[in-house]
Enzyme design. Structure first.
Site, PDB file in Angstrom:
ATOM      1  N   GLU A 112       0.840  -1.207   0.000  1.00  0.00           N
ATOM      2  CA  GLU A 112       0.000   0.000   0.000  1.00  0.00           C
ATOM      3  C   GLU A 112       0.875   1.258   0.000  1.00  0.00           C
ATOM      4  O   GLU A 112       2.037   1.200   0.406  1.00  0.00           O
ATOM      5  CB  GLU A 112      -0.914  -0.018   1.232  1.00  0.00           C
ATOM      6  CG  GLU A 112      -0.152   0.003   2.537  1.00  0.00           C
ATOM      7  CD  GLU A 112      -0.961  -0.472   3.736  1.00  0.00           C
ATOM      8  OE1 GLU A 112      -1.868  -1.296   3.569  1.00  0.00           O
ATOM      9  OE2 GLU A 112      -0.660  -0.009   4.842  1.00  0.00           O
ATOM     10  N   LYS A 114       2.791   4.620   0.964  1.00  0.00           N
ATOM     11  CA  LYS A 114       3.268   5.188   2.220  1.00  0.00           C
ATOM     12  C   LYS A 114       2.877   6.665   2.205  1.00  0.00           C
ATOM     13  O   LYS A 114       3.437   7.466   1.454  1.00  0.00           O
ATOM     14  CB  LYS A 114       4.779   5.039   2.324  1.00  0.00           C
ATOM     15  CG  LYS A 114       5.342   5.552   3.628  1.00  0.00           C
ATOM     16  CD  LYS A 114       6.783   5.103   3.802  1.00  0.00           C
ATOM     17  CE  LYS A 114       7.345   5.506   5.139  1.00  0.00           C
ATOM     18  NZ  LYS A 114       7.310   6.932   5.414  1.00  0.00           N
ATOM     19  N   ASP A 116       2.572  10.437   3.077  1.00  0.00           N
ATOM     20  CA  ASP A 116       3.528  11.362   3.677  1.00  0.00           C
ATOM     21  C   ASP A 116       2.813  12.329   4.609  1.00  0.00           C
ATOM     22  O   ASP A 116       2.555  13.479   4.264  1.00  0.00           O
ATOM     23  CB  ASP A 116       4.264  12.109   2.560  1.00  0.00           C
ATOM     24  CG  ASP A 116       5.527  12.752   3.085  1.00  0.00           C
ATOM     25  OD1 ASP A 116       5.889  12.498   4.248  1.00  0.00           O
ATOM     26  OD2 ASP A 116       6.157  13.511   2.327  1.00  0.00           O
ATOM     27  N   TYR A 222      -4.563   2.468   8.470  1.00  0.00           N
ATOM     28  CA  TYR A 222      -3.903   1.294   7.896  1.00  0.00           C
ATOM     29  C   TYR A 222      -3.468   0.256   8.921  1.00  0.00           C
ATOM     30  O   TYR A 222      -2.633  -0.584   8.634  1.00  0.00           O
ATOM     31  CB  TYR A 222      -2.707   1.708   7.043  1.00  0.00           C
ATOM     32  CG  TYR A 222      -1.746   2.656   7.743  1.00  0.00           C
ATOM     33  CD1 TYR A 222      -1.009   2.245   8.852  1.00  0.00           C
ATOM     34  CD2 TYR A 222      -1.574   3.959   7.292  1.00  0.00           C
ATOM     35  CE1 TYR A 222      -0.140   3.099   9.484  1.00  0.00           C
ATOM     36  CE2 TYR A 222      -0.696   4.822   7.921  1.00  0.00           C
ATOM     37  CZ  TYR A 222       0.015   4.379   9.018  1.00  0.00           C
ATOM     38  OH  TYR A 222       0.870   5.231   9.654  1.00  0.00           O
ATOM     39  N   LYS A 308      11.261   3.273  -0.298  1.00  0.00           N
ATOM     40  CA  LYS A 308      11.267   4.728  -0.478  1.00  0.00           C
ATOM     41  C   LYS A 308      11.560   5.053  -1.936  1.00  0.00           C
ATOM     42  O   LYS A 308      12.472   4.488  -2.525  1.00  0.00           O
ATOM     43  CB  LYS A 308      12.356   5.372   0.396  1.00  0.00           C
ATOM     44  CG  LYS A 308      12.161   5.154   1.887  1.00  0.00           C
ATOM     45  CD  LYS A 308      10.956   5.863   2.447  1.00  0.00           C
ATOM     46  CE  LYS A 308      11.169   7.314   2.719  1.00  0.00           C
ATOM     47  NZ  LYS A 308      11.859   7.647   3.945  1.00  0.00           N
ATOM     48  N   CYS A 402      38.188  29.096  13.596  1.00  0.00           N
ATOM     49  CA  CYS A 402      36.765  28.958  13.934  1.00  0.00           C
ATOM     50  C   CYS A 402      35.985  30.162  13.405  1.00  0.00           C
ATOM     51  O   CYS A 402      36.371  31.308  13.656  1.00  0.00           O
ATOM     52  CB  CYS A 402      36.588  28.848  15.440  1.00  0.00           C
ATOM     53  SG  CYS A 402      34.862  28.874  15.936  1.00  0.00           S
ATOM     54  N   CYS A 405      34.773  32.191  16.825  1.00  0.00           N
ATOM     55  CA  CYS A 405      35.652  32.787  17.831  1.00  0.00           C
ATOM     56  C   CYS A 405      37.079  32.944  17.336  1.00  0.00           C
ATOM     57  O   CYS A 405      37.936  33.422  18.067  1.00  0.00           O
ATOM     58  CB  CYS A 405      35.624  31.957  19.108  1.00  0.00           C
ATOM     59  SG  CYS A 405      36.402  30.344  18.893  1.00  0.00           S
ATOM     60  N   CYS A 420      36.856  23.151  16.801  1.00  0.00           N
ATOM     61  CA  CYS A 420      37.255  24.376  17.487  1.00  0.00           C
ATOM     62  C   CYS A 420      37.544  23.985  18.937  1.00  0.00           C
ATOM     63  O   CYS A 420      36.655  23.489  19.631  1.00  0.00           O
ATOM     64  CB  CYS A 420      36.130  25.417  17.442  1.00  0.00           C
ATOM     65  SG  CYS A 420      36.417  26.771  18.610  1.00  0.00           S
ATOM     66  N   CYS A 425      33.977  29.212  23.203  1.00  0.00           N
ATOM     67  CA  CYS A 425      33.416  29.581  21.900  1.00  0.00           C
ATOM     68  C   CYS A 425      31.903  29.744  22.046  1.00  0.00           C
ATOM     69  O   CYS A 425      31.201  28.814  22.450  1.00  0.00           O
ATOM     70  CB  CYS A 425      33.736  28.502  20.869  1.00  0.00           C
ATOM     71  SG  CYS A 425      32.917  28.781  19.290  1.00  0.00           S
TER      72      CYS A 425
HETATM   73  S1  IVH Z   1       2.635   0.766   8.839  1.00  0.00           S
HETATM   74  C1  IVH Z   1       4.641  -1.151  12.508  1.00  0.00           C
HETATM   75  N1  IVH Z   1       1.546   1.748   6.677  1.00  0.00           N
HETATM   76  O1  IVH Z   1       5.426   5.539   7.771  1.00  0.00           O
HETATM   77  C2  IVH Z   1       4.066  -0.632  11.257  1.00  0.00           C
HETATM   78  N2  IVH Z   1       2.980   3.144   7.938  1.00  0.00           N
HETATM   79  O2  IVH Z   1       8.347   4.520   8.790  1.00  0.00           O
HETATM   80  C3  IVH Z   1       3.601   0.754  11.352  1.00  0.00           C
HETATM   81  N3  IVH Z   1       3.187   5.417   7.078  1.00  0.00           N
HETATM   82  O3  IVH Z   1       5.515   5.822  11.238  1.00  0.00           O
HETATM   83  C4  IVH Z   1       3.531   1.525  10.125  1.00  0.00           C
HETATM   84  N4  IVH Z   1       1.843   5.170   5.361  1.00  0.00           N
HETATM   85  O4  IVH Z   1       3.694   7.118  10.016  1.00  0.00           O
HETATM   86  C5  IVH Z   1       2.367   1.970   7.720  1.00  0.00           C
HETATM   87  N5  IVH Z   1       0.482   2.528   4.779  1.00  0.00           N
HETATM   88  C6  IVH Z   1       1.282   2.740   5.800  1.00  0.00           C
HETATM   89  C7  IVH Z   1       1.892   3.989   6.011  1.00  0.00           C
HETATM   90  C8  IVH Z   1       2.743   4.144   7.101  1.00  0.00           C
HETATM   91  C9  IVH Z   1       2.628   6.014   6.026  1.00  0.00           C
HETATM   92  C10 IVH Z   1       4.144   6.059   7.995  1.00  0.00           C
HETATM   93  C11 IVH Z   1       3.872   5.852   9.455  1.00  0.00           C
HETATM   94  C12 IVH Z   1       5.113   5.221  10.048  1.00  0.00           C
HETATM   95  C13 IVH Z   1       6.133   5.438   8.973  1.00  0.00           C
HETATM   96  C14 IVH Z   1       7.026   4.215   8.901  1.00  0.00           C
END
Ligand code: IVH
Length: 668
Positions: A112, A114, A116, A222, A308, A402, A405, A420, A425
């Site tokens: 799924e 991720k 942001d 999620y 990522k 530095c 200082c 330094c 400083c």
């Molecule tokens: S699962 C233990 N699913 O990404 C599993 N995380 O580095 C918990 N995030 O802190 C996370 N989309 O804030 C999960 N579909 C998704 C996500 C998700 C964003 C974020 C979440 C977490 C970070 C993981």
């Protein structure tokens, strides 16, 4: 039920349904006018009959609450983050790791986007949203319920009637909302938010919930785990959907890693079309009962990984290179850049690390350089582009003095960095104070770097101990520009409160080289008083994990400086606690503290539950069994780890014995 009550219930039900269709399903059932007029009717009835207002009423979504501060809340189970994968090979390794642990079990994945945004934990009690907490440091978060209640797509009431039901997900702002907010801010002459994530964070942390209500935050959920009734992540997603939560529609069940990679490609292709920012793709093992088998490292679950997206790379002109000095005196070189759009923000500064980094890559002022965001946060210069003008540019020369200082810079043997050496400083002192008050150290809220600079420039704080004398200058502080009575009062309160911290926070805050948070914790748990560290036999330390000669040498050096001992005595006189108070309560046990544990097999609770308890006692929980392992906590169906522990004569305990260990021998 009275007629009126029944009428209210009917209206509420209708509004819930309409708002779910609009905000969650994106399929409006009625037009805005109809919704608004029914909501108005409800507001009118509730105003006349305030005793009939319930916490799940749609009228409760409009903000109106202003808090002083957010309360801290300890998560029932820690909110973990994920380890990262950057390419197909990392994903295949992730799969291989799981395969190894699987013995004969079949497993599959769920893939799924991720999102942001910011993670959030929602707690429903008997079907009513009772708490919403940020991730914080993973263990303690902030109670932001008033703001989360304004999020239209989050139901205030669900059909699950358990007295405790926790759902986790991500709060975010859509790209459209983000643009709208920034447009308004630019009209008002206010500073713009760098990206939707920052805007969402800024909104969630507003003490006035009217602001959150006006900004249309949104949330994808999620994570829901109730193993009594649900066996897989896919099923839990369908369950959340049926509870009327907003679920991301790009999530997909995949039977093997090849399918996972294919779906990651698909999601990447969709990325630019989406109305919300995603920074990668999360891959999870689908079967809940395999989570424990696959296990956890000290930081992450091993049954999930975050892929990522590759960092965006742009070119821009390097306008200047300038060194800065940090709290240890270390010199960092920075780049001033011609502004460039990079991964959602305008970048005009980047790190160049140290002089060797610049010299090795032959980076020169005036050159066109490639920049990227390392880990998508700190921009970094990668290398120059060798164009026709490059040769006309002057080669970089490292700094000799530095920048603050003007002391002559030094280099430690075998280290690339310059330092330094000046104890006085000003920048080193300011940075040291910044570290001292930071969250993992003394955790004094209200002392931002700007305020510290101001206090330093006005001679209120010239060294650490001065922080605890600030209370004698309250009136003068209020006069300092922009401080104001309220913020000074809060600051002084935070300073007083910090005096009662358990000593590992102070010890970490002292900023002794090589003494990180974990080391500070281990030492203070063992020796109980900072001053006792002054004359201990470091040979003893053999017994403590992870503490080697570099650390002990650095600590010995620190304590051999008389001014440091004097400072500790002064702090003690000022009422600062120098003793170990325990992290949660006072927990110490001869048989647990500083011992090595491995956990395996199926236990009555997630492995993390046991890990958290053990760590509260200062034990170390590691992944694999070795000669150094003191205990193996083994649940049912323990496999290879159990065999290995038997071979190595490691003490093996079951859950009952574990409970005796923490219950029976807790010495305090
Ligand atoms: S699962 C233990 N699913 O990404 C599993 N995380 O580095 C918990 N995030 O802190 C996370 N989309 O804030 C999960 N579909 C998704 C996500 C998700 C964003 C974020 C979440 C977490 C970070 C993981």
């Amino acid at each position: 039920m009275t007629e009126l009550k029944k009428h209210i219930e009917e209206i509420k039900e209708k509004l819930h349904q309409w708002s779910h269709a609009y905000y969650v399903l994106d399929k409006p059932m009625v037009d805005d006018l109809e919704y608004d007029s029914l909501l108005k009717e409800l507001i009118k009835i509730e105003t006349q009959n305030p005793q009939l207002i319930t916490s799940d009423s749609p009228t409760q979504k409009v903000g109106g609450i202003v808090l002083d501060k957010f309360e801290k809340y300890q998560h029932k189970t820690p909110m973990l983050s994920l380890s990262n994968a950057f390419n197909d090979e990392d994903l295949k390794n992730f799969n291989d790791q799981i395969y190894k642990e699987m013995e004969n079990n079949n497993y599959s994945f769920f893939v799924e986007p991720k999102i942001d945004g910011l993670s959030i934990s929602l707690i429903y009690s008997n079907g009513i949203l009772s708490k919403a907490v940020t991730r914080g440091d993973g263990v303690f978060g902030e109670d932001v319920t008033v703001n989360v209640k304004t999020i239209k797509s989050i139901p205030l009431k669900i059909a699950n009637q358990l007295d405790y039901c926790e759902v986790r997900g991500e709060v975010f702002l859509s790209k459209k909302e983000f643009d709208k907010i920034n447009h308004q801010r630019s009209l008002n002459g206010e500073e713009l938010f760098a990206n939707p994530r920052n805007a969402a964070a800024g909104t969630l942390r507003q003490l006035d919930s009217n602001i959150a209500a006006s900004r249309n935050l949104d949330a994808f959920l999620y994570y829901y785990m109730d193993r009594e009734t649900i066996a897989t992540h896919s099923e839990s997603m369908r369950y959340l959907d049926s509870m009327k939560f907003k679920i991301n529609s790009l999530g997909k069940h995949c039977t093997n890693i090849e399918e996972v990679i294919e779906h990651i490609h698909y999601i990447s292709e969709q990325r630019s079309e989406l109305d919300y920012e995603i920074d990668g793709v999360v891959v999870k093992v689908d079967e809940f009962d395999l989570y424990e088998k696959v296990g956890y490292t000290s930081k992450f679950p091993k049954w999930a990984i975050a892929y990522k997206f590759p960092a965006e790379i742009k070119t821009t002109k390097l306008l200047n290179i300038f060194p800065t000095v940090g709290r240890t005196g270390r010199i960092t070189y920075n780049a001033a850049l011609e502004p460039v759009q990079l991964a959602g923000t305008t970048v005009q500064a980047a790190t160049l690390h140290n002089a060797d980094f610049i010299i090795d890559r032959d980076i020169r002022v005036g050159a066109v350089v490639k920049v990227k965001k390392a880990g998508d946060i700190i921009p970094e210069v990668i290398e120059p582009i060798i164009d026709k003008d490059f040769d006309t540019l002057e080669k970089f020369q490292e700094a000799t003095h530095c920048p603050e200082c003007n002391f002559i810079l030094e280099r430690f043997e075998d280290e690339v960095d310059q330092y330094c050496p000046n104890k006085e400083c000003p920048r080193k002192i300011i940075r040291a104070i910044e570290h001292f008050v930071s969250r993992d150290a003394m955790n004094i809220e209200g002392l931002s770097i700007k305020i510290i600079e101001k206090l330093f420039a006005n001679n209120f704080v010239k060294e650490i101990k001065d922080i605890f004398n600030l209370k004698n200058f309250k009136e003068q502080l209020i006069q300092l520009d922009k401080m104001g009575e309220k913020s000074v009062t809060n600051l002084l309160e935070a300073i007083e409160k910090s005096k009662l911290n358990s000593a590992e926070k102070l010890f970490f805050g002292l900023g002794i080289r090589h003494v990180g948070k974990k080391t500070a914790q281990l030492l203070i748990t063992k020796y109980k008083n900072i001053l006792d560290l002054k004359d201990i036999d470091w040979n003893d330390l053999e017994e403590i994990h992870d503490i080697g000669p570099t650390v002990t040498k650095s600590i010995t050096k620190w304590f051999s400086d008389k001014t440091n001992i004097e400072m500790l005595h002064t702090l003690e006189e000022q009422g600062v606690n120098l003793k170990y108070l325990g992290q949660i309560g006072t927990k110490f046990s001869d048989s647990i503290t500083n011992k090595n544990f491995v956990i395996t097999g199926t236990l009555s609770k997630p492995r993390n539950h046991f890990k958290t308890i053990l760590e509260e006692y200062g034990a170390k929980v590691i992944d694999s069994v070795s000669k150094k392992t003191d205990y193996l906590l083994a649940g049912s169906e323990a496999g290879s780890k159990l065999e290995k522990a038997q071979k190595l004569n490691v003490t093996i305990i079951d859950e009952q014995e574990f409970n005796n260990l923490i219950g029976g021998k807790n010495e305090n």
